[in-house]
Enzyme design. Structure first.
Site, PDB file in Angstrom:
ATOM      1  N   HIS A  32      38.216  48.845  30.599  1.00  0.00           N
ATOM      2  CA  HIS A  32      37.731  47.820  31.530  1.00  0.00           C
ATOM      3  C   HIS A  32      36.463  48.332  32.189  1.00  0.00           C
ATOM      4  O   HIS A  32      36.446  49.420  32.767  1.00  0.00           O
ATOM      5  CB  HIS A  32      38.779  47.495  32.585  1.00  0.00           C
ATOM      6  N   GLU A  75      43.903  47.615  39.285  1.00  0.00           N
ATOM      7  CA  GLU A  75      43.827  46.683  38.155  1.00  0.00           C
ATOM      8  C   GLU A  75      44.541  47.177  36.895  1.00  0.00           C
ATOM      9  O   GLU A  75      44.203  46.766  35.782  1.00  0.00           O
ATOM     10  CB  GLU A  75      42.369  46.374  37.838  1.00  0.00           C
ATOM     11  N   HIS A 125      32.570  39.943  37.143  1.00  0.00           N
ATOM     12  CA  HIS A 125      33.394  41.149  37.261  1.00  0.00           C
ATOM     13  C   HIS A 125      33.045  42.190  36.208  1.00  0.00           C
ATOM     14  O   HIS A 125      32.835  43.351  36.523  1.00  0.00           O
ATOM     15  CB  HIS A 125      34.865  40.725  37.149  1.00  0.00           C
TER      16      HIS A 125
END
Length: 266
Positions: free
Chosen positions: A99, A80, A180
């Site tokens: 993240h 990612e 997520h």
């Protein structure tokens, strides 16, 4: 990897350890930093749990324009990394990205309940935090696993960081990601780490407050709901935290340096 002295390797490694210690990251999730010597590249760790990153050998340099490694012989990296590359591509003022898959924030990505700032340490969240749904942007050949696996999906996520025209800032600090996690940005590693930690803390406080508020509504006593920060307090507390972030950072660095689990050889 032999890096110039200007590259904040020790700060980067400390940031990874701090995020792990505060349960913002576990075996997954990641921190990145833009290269201070050339804005068209950035650094992330190789494919390794954040708490185990220990030296410059664990870092990989990527191009902003396509998230490809500067050195083709670099070790495998995170799938990612397009989250980071596309944010750096669109927002030159962003210098660091986090993240996270923090479980305390995840309910706000799947319930329709807005994550809103409710304490003075989280004014950076703004009046509301957008929730990005990757499913709206899948192409026929994409894997439908919620991951930001390519440049196109990363670009759609990056769009969510564009603040409304009425906002004094051009960039949002945090965007949720349906089912997520969330992504936070900052003008430095300490700032992005601070925002990620207090996004999680605000979610904890808001969840408990909603539980208490619901219980109070069922009782006989007075009930006035949850008091979220109004616009003028959002502005004031955001300025406050921008000035004071290094106080928290210095404490957090000392904690991970003396915690026993973490190694920082930079």
């Amino acid at each position: 990897m032999n890096l110039p002295a200007s590259i904040p390797v020790r700060t980067f490694i400390s940031g990874c350890h701090i995020l792990h210690r505060h349960h913002v990251l576990d075996a997954y999730g990641h921190l990145s930093v833009r290269n201070p010597e050339r804005s068209d590249t950035f650094f992330m760790s190789r494919d390794l749990a954040p708490g185990l990153i220990s030296s410059s050998v664990d870092l990989v340099e990527y191009f902003v324009h396509d998230a490809s490694p500067v050195n083709p012989a670099s070790p495998a990296g995170y799938i990612e990394r397009f989250i980071h590359s596309e944010i750096y591509q669109k927002y030159p003022e962003v210098q660091s990205v986090v993240h996270s898959h923090a479980s305390t924030v995840l309910p706000y990505t799947i319930t329709g309940v807005n994550l809103r700032p409710c304490v003075h340490m989280s004014g950076f969240l703004g009046a509301s935090v957008p929730n990005f749904d990757v499913a709206k942007f899948y192409k026929e050949d994409d894997k439908c696993d919620l991951l930001i696996r390519n440049k196109d999906l990363g670009a759609h996520l990056a769009e969510c960081f564009s603040a409304p025209e009425s906002d004094s800032e051009s960039t949002r600090s945090v965007v949720l990601m349906r089912g997520h996690g969330f992504t936070a940005v900052g003008g430095s590693i300490p700032e992005s780490v601070y925002r990620a930690i207090y996004t999680v803390e605000n979610a904890k406080i808001q969840t408990v407050s909603m539980t208490l508020s619901a219980a109070a509504a069922k009782g006989d006593g007075p009930h006035s709901g949850i008091y979220f920060l109004p616009e003028h307090e959002i502005r004031g507390t955001k300025e406050l935290t921008q000035r004071s972030v290094m106080r928290s950072w210095k404490l957090w660095v000392r904690e991970v340096e003396t915690g026993g689990l973490y190694t920082n050889l930079a």
